[in-house]
Design a protein around this motif. Structure first.
Motif, PDB file in Angstrom:
ATOM      1  N   PRO A 289       0.830  -1.220   0.000  1.00 40.26           N
ATOM      2  CA  PRO A 289       0.000   0.000   0.000  1.00 40.26           C
ATOM      3  C   PRO A 289       0.858   1.262   0.000  1.00 40.26           C
ATOM      4  O   PRO A 289       2.065   1.200   0.265  1.00 40.26           O
ATOM      5  N   PRO A 290       0.242   2.407  -0.280  1.00 43.20           N
ATOM      6  CA  PRO A 290       0.998   3.680  -0.237  1.00 43.20           C
ATOM      7  C   PRO A 290       1.628   3.881   1.145  1.00 43.20           C
ATOM      8  O   PRO A 290       1.114   3.382   2.149  1.00 43.20           O
ATOM      9  N   ARG A 291       2.742   4.597   1.154  1.00 42.51           N
ATOM     10  CA  ARG A 291       3.465   4.847   2.405  1.00 42.51           C
ATOM     11  C   ARG A 291       3.425   6.324   2.759  1.00 42.51           C
ATOM     12  O   ARG A 291       3.437   7.190   1.887  1.00 42.51           O
ATOM     13  N   LYS A 292       3.422   6.579   4.063  1.00 40.63           N
ATOM     14  CA  LYS A 292       3.417   7.947   4.572  1.00 40.63           C
ATOM     15  C   LYS A 292       4.867   8.394   4.778  1.00 40.63           C
ATOM     16  O   LYS A 292       5.597   7.807   5.569  1.00 40.63           O
ATOM     17  N   TYR A 293       5.277   9.428   4.046  1.00 38.80           N
ATOM     18  CA  TYR A 293       6.616   9.983   4.184  1.00 38.80           C
ATOM     19  C   TYR A 293       6.531  11.328   4.903  1.00 38.80           C
ATOM     20  O   TYR A 293       5.736  12.186   4.527  1.00 38.80           O
ATOM     21  N   TYR A 294       7.356  11.484   5.917  1.00 39.81           N
ATOM     22  CA  TYR A 294       7.363  12.713   6.703  1.00 39.81           C
ATOM     23  C   TYR A 294       8.374  13.704   6.149  1.00 39.81           C
ATOM     24  O   TYR A 294       9.464  13.317   5.715  1.00 39.81           O
ATOM     25  N   VAL A 295       7.994  14.980   6.177  1.00 39.81           N
ATOM     26  CA  VAL A 295       8.865  16.073   5.746  1.00 39.81           C
ATOM     27  C   VAL A 295       8.806  17.178   6.799  1.00 39.81           C
ATOM     28  O   VAL A 295       7.810  17.308   7.518  1.00 39.81           O
ATOM     29  N   LEU A 296       9.874  17.962   6.882  1.00 42.48           N
ATOM     30  CA  LEU A 296       9.892  19.087   7.805  1.00 42.48           C
ATOM     31  C   LEU A 296       9.135  20.259   7.197  1.00 42.48           C
ATOM     32  O   LEU A 296       9.267  20.543   6.010  1.00 42.48           O
ATOM     33  N   THR A 297       8.364  20.932   8.023  1.00 42.50           N
ATOM     34  CA  THR A 297       7.743  22.183   7.603  1.00 42.50           C
ATOM     35  C   THR A 297       8.773  23.293   7.814  1.00 42.50           C
ATOM     36  O   THR A 297       9.844  23.060   8.409  1.00 42.50           O
ATOM     37  N   ASP A 298       8.452  24.494   7.370  1.00 46.69           N
ATOM     38  CA  ASP A 298       9.361  25.622   7.632  1.00 46.69           C
ATOM     39  C   ASP A 298       9.523  25.831   9.135  1.00 46.69           C
ATOM     40  O   ASP A 298      10.623  26.089   9.616  1.00 46.69           O
ATOM     41  N   ALA A 299       8.426  25.686   9.867  1.00 45.02           N
ATOM     42  CA  ALA A 299       8.500  25.813  11.330  1.00 45.02           C
ATOM     43  C   ALA A 299       9.379  24.711  11.916  1.00 45.02           C
ATOM     44  O   ALA A 299      10.136  24.946  12.866  1.00 45.02           O
ATOM     45  N   GLY A 300       9.310  23.515  11.334  1.00 41.87           N
ATOM     46  CA  GLY A 300      10.142  22.400  11.782  1.00 41.87           C
ATOM     47  C   GLY A 300      11.619  22.665  11.547  1.00 41.87           C
ATOM     48  O   GLY A 300      12.467  22.332  12.378  1.00 41.87           O
ATOM     49  N   LYS A 301      11.920  23.268  10.407  1.00 43.82           N
ATOM     50  CA  LYS A 301      13.321  23.609  10.099  1.00 43.82           C
ATOM     51  C   LYS A 301      13.854  24.644  11.084  1.00 43.82           C
ATOM     52  O   LYS A 301      14.979  24.540  11.560  1.00 43.82           O
ATOM     53  N   ARG A 302      13.020  25.637  11.398  1.00 41.87           N
ATOM     54  CA  ARG A 302      13.438  26.655  12.376  1.00 41.87           C
ATOM     55  C   ARG A 302      13.607  26.043  13.767  1.00 41.87           C
ATOM     56  O   ARG A 302      14.586  26.311  14.458  1.00 41.87           O
ATOM     57  N   PHE A 303      12.647  25.203  14.158  1.00 45.67           N
ATOM     58  CA  PHE A 303      12.718  24.533  15.462  1.00 45.67           C
ATOM     59  C   PHE A 303      13.971  23.675  15.561  1.00 45.67           C
ATOM     60  O   PHE A 303      14.662  23.691  16.577  1.00 45.67           O
ATOM     61  N   LEU A 304      14.283  22.940  14.492  1.00 46.46           N
ATOM     62  CA  LEU A 304      15.479  22.096  14.490  1.00 46.46           C
ATOM     63  C   LEU A 304      16.733  22.948  14.641  1.00 46.46           C
ATOM     64  O   LEU A 304      17.614  22.624  15.444  1.00 46.46           O
ATOM     65  N   ALA A 305      16.815  24.042  13.901  1.00 49.29           N
ATOM     66  CA  ALA A 305      17.994  24.918  13.987  1.00 49.29           C
ATOM     67  C   ALA A 305      18.164  25.455  15.414  1.00 49.29           C
ATOM     68  O   ALA A 305      19.276  25.459  15.959  1.00 49.29           O
ATOM     69  N   GLU A 306      17.060  25.870  16.032  1.00 49.66           N
ATOM     70  CA  GLU A 306      17.118  26.383  17.407  1.00 49.66           C
ATOM     71  C   GLU A 306      17.506  25.285  18.398  1.00 49.66           C
ATOM     72  O   GLU A 306      18.273  25.521  19.331  1.00 49.66           O
ATOM     73  N   THR A 307      16.980  24.099  18.187  1.00 47.00           N
ATOM     74  CA  THR A 307      17.264  22.976  19.077  1.00 47.00           C
ATOM     75  C   THR A 307      18.721  22.548  18.970  1.00 47.00           C
ATOM     76  O   THR A 307      19.375  22.276  19.979  1.00 47.00           O
ATOM     77  N   VAL A 308      19.244  22.487  17.746  1.00 46.11           N
ATOM     78  CA  VAL A 308      20.652  22.125  17.544  1.00 46.11           C
ATOM     79  C   VAL A 308      21.558  23.179  18.189  1.00 46.11           C
ATOM     80  O   VAL A 308      22.545  22.840  18.846  1.00 46.11           O
ATOM     81  N   LYS A 309      21.190  24.446  18.035  1.00 37.53           N
ATOM     82  CA  LYS A 309      21.972  25.522  18.662  1.00 37.53           C
ATOM     83  C   LYS A 309      21.975  25.355  20.182  1.00 37.53           C
ATOM     84  O   LYS A 309      23.026  25.443  20.824  1.00 37.53           O
ATOM     85  N   ALA A 310      20.805  25.095  20.765  1.00 35.25           N
ATOM     86  CA  ALA A 310      20.707  24.895  22.212  1.00 35.25           C
ATOM     87  C   ALA A 310      21.517  23.675  22.646  1.00 35.25           C
ATOM     88  O   ALA A 310      22.179  23.696  23.694  1.00 35.25           O
ATOM     89  N   TRP A 311      21.473  22.599  21.838  1.00 40.46           N
ATOM     90  CA  TRP A 311      22.237  21.380  22.139  1.00 40.46           C
ATOM     91  C   TRP A 311      23.733  21.688  22.175  1.00 40.46           C
ATOM     92  O   TRP A 311      24.435  21.270  23.086  1.00 40.46           O
ATOM     93  N   LYS A 312      24.218  22.430  21.191  1.00 40.34           N
ATOM     94  CA  LYS A 312      25.646  22.755  21.129  1.00 40.34           C
ATOM     95  C   LYS A 312      26.070  23.633  22.297  1.00 40.34           C
ATOM     96  O   LYS A 312      27.160  23.454  22.849  1.00 40.34           O
ATOM     97  N   GLU A 313      25.201  24.563  22.687  1.00 34.74           N
ATOM     98  CA  GLU A 313      25.505  25.402  23.849  1.00 34.74           C
ATOM     99  C   GLU A 313      25.568  24.551  25.117  1.00 34.74           C
ATOM    100  O   GLU A 313      26.478  24.711  25.933  1.00 34.74           O
ATOM    101  N   LEU A 314      24.618  23.653  25.268  1.00 31.59           N
ATOM    102  CA  LEU A 314      24.586  22.756  26.422  1.00 31.59           C
ATOM    103  C   LEU A 314      25.816  21.852  26.442  1.00 31.59           C
ATOM    104  O   LEU A 314      26.435  21.647  27.492  1.00 31.59           O
TER     105      LEU A 314
END
Length: 110
Positions: free
Chosen positions: A77-102
């Protein structure tokens, strides 16, 4: 005196960064099917079961950090593929920055 369980602490740490890890995998590949995510996490020695992953993906989608698209599959059957939204890309960038600071803070302490 209560004994400190290092495995419990390790599990809590992994839980805390799992969202960032999932978003990172999807960001690297542009889109990901659930088994792709599990495989990538497993390759990084971060074992996650589908039962943990599905609720997390739903939460990320409901937070508008992920979207999905259906794609036809040659083997079923068809498969569900996940993609990042623009908000997801921003959230990821902020989270990675926070991770590196930590990480820098912890490195100073240990």
């Amino acid at each position: 005196m209560e004994e400190i369980n290092t495995e419990k602490i390790r599990t809590q740490m992994r839980k805390g960064i799992l969202e960032m890890c999932i978003l990172s995998v999807i960001n690297k590949t542009n889109e990901a099917y659930v088994s792709d995510l599990i495989e990538a996490l497993k390759d990084a020695d971060m074992i996650v079961v589908e039962g943990t992953l599905y609720p997390l993906l739903t939460r990320l989608k409901n937070a508008d950090l992920l979207a999905y698209q259906w794609k036809e599959s040659t083997s079923g059957p068809p498969r569900k593929y996940y993609v990042l939204t623009d908000a997801g890309k921003r959230f990821l960038a902020e989270t990675v920055k926070a991770w590196k600071e930590l990480e820098q803070m912890i490195d100073k302490l240990i």
